[in-house]
Design a protein around this motif. Structure first.
Motif, PDB file in Angstrom:
ATOM      1  N   ARG A   1       2.364   1.790  -3.346  1.00  0.00           N
ATOM      2  CA  ARG A   1       1.365   2.368  -4.253  1.00  0.00           C
ATOM      3  C   ARG A   1       1.244   3.864  -4.032  1.00  0.00           C
ATOM      4  NH1 ARG A   1      -1.983  -2.069  -4.690  1.00  0.00           N
ATOM      5  NH2 ARG A   1      -2.586  -1.836  -2.522  1.00  0.00           N
ATOM      6  N   ARG A   2       1.197   4.233  -2.767  1.00  0.00           N
ATOM      7  CA  ARG A   2       1.038   5.647  -2.433  1.00  0.00           C
ATOM      8  C   ARG A   2       2.234   6.470  -2.919  1.00  0.00           C
ATOM      9  NH1 ARG A   2       2.513   9.313   0.848  1.00  0.00           N
ATOM     10  NH2 ARG A   2       4.017   7.990   1.917  1.00  0.00           N
TER      11      ARG A   2
ATOM     12  N   SER B   1       1.893  16.959  -2.665  1.00  0.00           N
ATOM     13  CA  SER B   1       2.408  15.579  -2.659  1.00  0.00           C
ATOM     14  C   SER B   1       2.196  14.878  -1.336  1.00  0.00           C
ATOM     15  CB  SER B   1       3.895  15.596  -2.977  1.00  0.00           C
ATOM     16  OG  SER B   1       4.582  16.288  -1.962  1.00  0.00           O
ATOM     17  N   THR B   2       1.876  15.582  -0.313  1.00  0.00           N
ATOM     18  CA  THR B   2       1.778  14.916   0.984  1.00  0.00           C
ATOM     19  C   THR B   2       0.374  14.957   1.565  1.00  0.00           C
ATOM     20  OG1 THR B   2       2.368  16.941   2.083  1.00  0.00           O
ATOM     21  CG2 THR B   2       4.153  15.429   1.569  1.00  0.00           C
TER      22      THR B   2
ATOM     23  N   GLU C   1       0.835  -1.204   0.000  1.00  0.00           N
ATOM     24  CA  GLU C   1       0.000   0.000   0.000  1.00  0.00           C
ATOM     25  C   GLU C   1       0.869   1.254   0.000  1.00  0.00           C
ATOM     26  OE1 GLU C   1      -2.958   2.660  -0.005  1.00  0.00           O
ATOM     27  OE2 GLU C   1      -3.086   0.504  -0.393  1.00  0.00           O
ATOM     28  N   GLU C   2       1.936   1.212   0.792  1.00  0.00           N
ATOM     29  CA  GLU C   2       2.833   2.362   0.866  1.00  0.00           C
ATOM     30  C   GLU C   2       3.526   2.583  -0.478  1.00  0.00           C
ATOM     31  OE1 GLU C   2       3.092   4.553   2.897  1.00  0.00           O
ATOM     32  OE2 GLU C   2       5.067   5.488   2.827  1.00  0.00           O
TER      33      GLU C   2
ATOM     34  N   LYS D   1       2.215   6.990  -6.617  1.00  0.00           N
ATOM     35  CA  LYS D   1       1.252   8.028  -6.971  1.00  0.00           C
ATOM     36  C   LYS D   1       1.843   9.402  -6.680  1.00  0.00           C
ATOM     37  CE  LYS D   1      -3.460   9.527  -5.997  1.00  0.00           C
ATOM     38  NZ  LYS D   1      -4.552   9.423  -5.012  1.00  0.00           N
ATOM     39  N   GLU D   2       2.480   9.509  -5.544  1.00  0.00           N
ATOM     40  CA  GLU D   2       3.089  10.767  -5.145  1.00  0.00           C
ATOM     41  C   GLU D   2       4.161  11.190  -6.142  1.00  0.00           C
ATOM     42  OE1 GLU D   2       3.760  11.012  -0.947  1.00  0.00           O
ATOM     43  OE2 GLU D   2       5.566  12.186  -1.259  1.00  0.00           O
TER      44      GLU D   2
ATOM     45  N   ASN E   1      -2.136  13.228   0.956  1.00  0.00           N
ATOM     46  CA  ASN E   1      -2.769  11.921   1.188  1.00  0.00           C
ATOM     47  C   ASN E   1      -1.887  10.994   2.027  1.00  0.00           C
ATOM     48  OD1 ASN E   1      -0.835  11.635  -0.617  1.00  0.00           O
ATOM     49  ND2 ASN E   1      -2.002  10.386  -2.090  1.00  0.00           N
ATOM     50  N   SER E   2      -0.931  11.577   2.698  1.00  0.00           N
ATOM     51  CA  SER E   2      -0.070  10.743   3.537  1.00  0.00           C
ATOM     52  C   SER E   2      -0.812  10.254   4.759  1.00  0.00           C
ATOM     53  CB  SER E   2       1.149  11.548   3.982  1.00  0.00           C
ATOM     54  OG  SER E   2       1.897  11.917   2.876  1.00  0.00           O
ATOM     55  N   LYS E   3      -0.557   9.026   5.082  1.00  0.00           N
ATOM     56  CA  LYS E   3      -1.079   8.488   6.341  1.00  0.00           C
ATOM     57  C   LYS E   3      -0.053   7.541   6.925  1.00  0.00           C
ATOM     58  CE  LYS E   3      -3.659   4.928   3.936  1.00  0.00           C
ATOM     59  NZ  LYS E   3      -4.970   4.412   3.641  1.00  0.00           N
TER      60      LYS E   3
END
Length: 341
Positions: free
Chosen positions: A252-253, A311-312, A249-250, A256-257, A314-316
């Motif tokens: 993928r994120r 860019s950040t 998942e990371e 995208k970033e 959607n960071s979780k």
DNA sequence: GCCAAACTATCCTTTACTTCA
DNA sequence: CCTGAAGTAAAGGATAGTTTG
């Protein structure tokens, strides 16, 4: 999750007997002397396999020693002339191991189940001779609860199975698999919590306490260790699976970033003129900080609001425990790392 | 001290039995 | 009652460490 392994010395008692009030002093109040005779376990050896003969050797070794007091149980032997403590009555114990509470009979004498008190009956663990279990328990069933009665029947079954097994073995037939009683399993389980391996003395003591053959105790511990290992493997597997999912998942994120940053770079060419920026990870909080090196040579570590950077947004946080988190947090922000690409 | 054989304990795999849904 | 799955006692082989001559 790890099992604590304590390979105590041979004289070390099973601590659970002290810790578990249900099993301690009053209930498990008997001590055991391993003397020269092992009538219950001594048998012809010519039919035994290699393992079996090993334990026969163990038995011989102990048997040849002078009587040995094992301190595996909560209290020490009662000196001659002193009042004996109350004794628990394990259904699987033979009458040569336990004597009646308060009785002046020495261990090894017969035991009359009809003399059991109500307390003894409530324990659900009346003693009986393995060879006469059924008749003895029938005398008592009238005052027992259904559950106690069930337990008694299970104990009888175990005893019968054990008896059958011994008979079969003596007859040279293949021994039928027996089911250990709940009490036996529970006792072994408690022992396993203390030591997941046994030395020969502990093995013999347990075998004698539970009216099992030392080989059975040994096999039970082997299988128990295998079960523990299997469970641990399952736990590890589950953890790694979760790690894999989280990292996927990371990944993928971050992909995208990266795409977003590239798009940003295309739309805002002046971005290239910003001073060089490096990402460093804070060793204490494991978060990424941005270090900017100016043209004058001075470096500054900046903390900016993540919301100002697309860019950040959607960071979780990752849910992996004790793993470095390679994304900006509240006090650090990842600036576009626009290396020449 | 070195070495090989024997012994011992443990692990691993497999089998067979029991229990339960 | 039958059946398959799960749990588990037990057997047998492999391996590593220790003892012995």
């Amino acid at each position: 999750m790890e099992l604590a392994l304590s390979l105590g010395d041979t004289s070390k008692p099973f601590k659970f007997l002290d810790k578990n009030p249900k099993l301690s002093s009053k209930d498990l109040g008997f001590c055991m002397a391993l003397g020269s005779g092992f009538p219950a376990t001594t048998r012809s050896q010519d039919k035994l396999g290699s393992h079996e003969s090993n334990y026969q050797d163990d038995e011989r070794r102990v048997s040849s020693d002078p009587p040995l007091q094992l301190d595996l149980l909560p209290f020490s032997p009662v000196p001659r002339g002193h009042q004996a403590p109350s004794r628990i009555h394990f259904p699987w114990l033979t009458d040569n191991l336990v004597s009646e509470p308060g009785s002046t009979d020495a261990p090894g004498r017969g035991f009359d189940v009809n003399r059991l008190s109500m307390d003894d009956a409530d324990e659900g663990a009346a003693i009986s001779s393995p060879n006469s279990a059924a008749s003895s328990f029938q005398m008592d069933f009238g005052i027992r609860s259904g559950r106690d009665r069930k337990r008694d029947l299970e104990a009888i079954d175990a005893e019968r199975a054990s008896s059958r097994a011994s008979d079969d073995e003596e007859n040279g037939l293949t021994r039928k698999k027996l089911r250990l009683s709940k009490e036996q399993s529970a006792f072994l389980e408690e022992s396993f919590k203390e030591h997941n391996t046994l030395n020969p003395k502990q093995k013999l003591a347990l075998a004698k306490q539970l009216n099992l053959r030392p080989r059975q105790v040994e096999v039970w511990f082997q299988n128990r260790r295998a079960r523990t290992k299997l469970k641990q493997t399952e736990v590890d597997c589950e953890y790694l699976k979760r790690c894999c999912e989280t990292l996927t998942e990371e990944n993928r994120r971050l992909q995208k970033e990266l795409q977003e940053l590239r798009a940003l770079k295309t739309s805002q060419p002046f971005y290239m003129q910003l001073p060089a920026t490096t990402l460093t990870m804070c060793p204490s909080c494991e978060r990424v900080a941005t270090t900017t090196t100016s043209s004058s040579g001075t470096t500054t570590t900046t903390t900016t609001n993540p919301s100002t950077t697309t860019s950040t947004t959607n960071s979780k946080p990752l849910s992996l425990p004790a793993k470095p988190r390679l994304f900006p947090m509240s006090h650090g922000q990842v600036q576009p790392h626009h290396a020449a690409s």
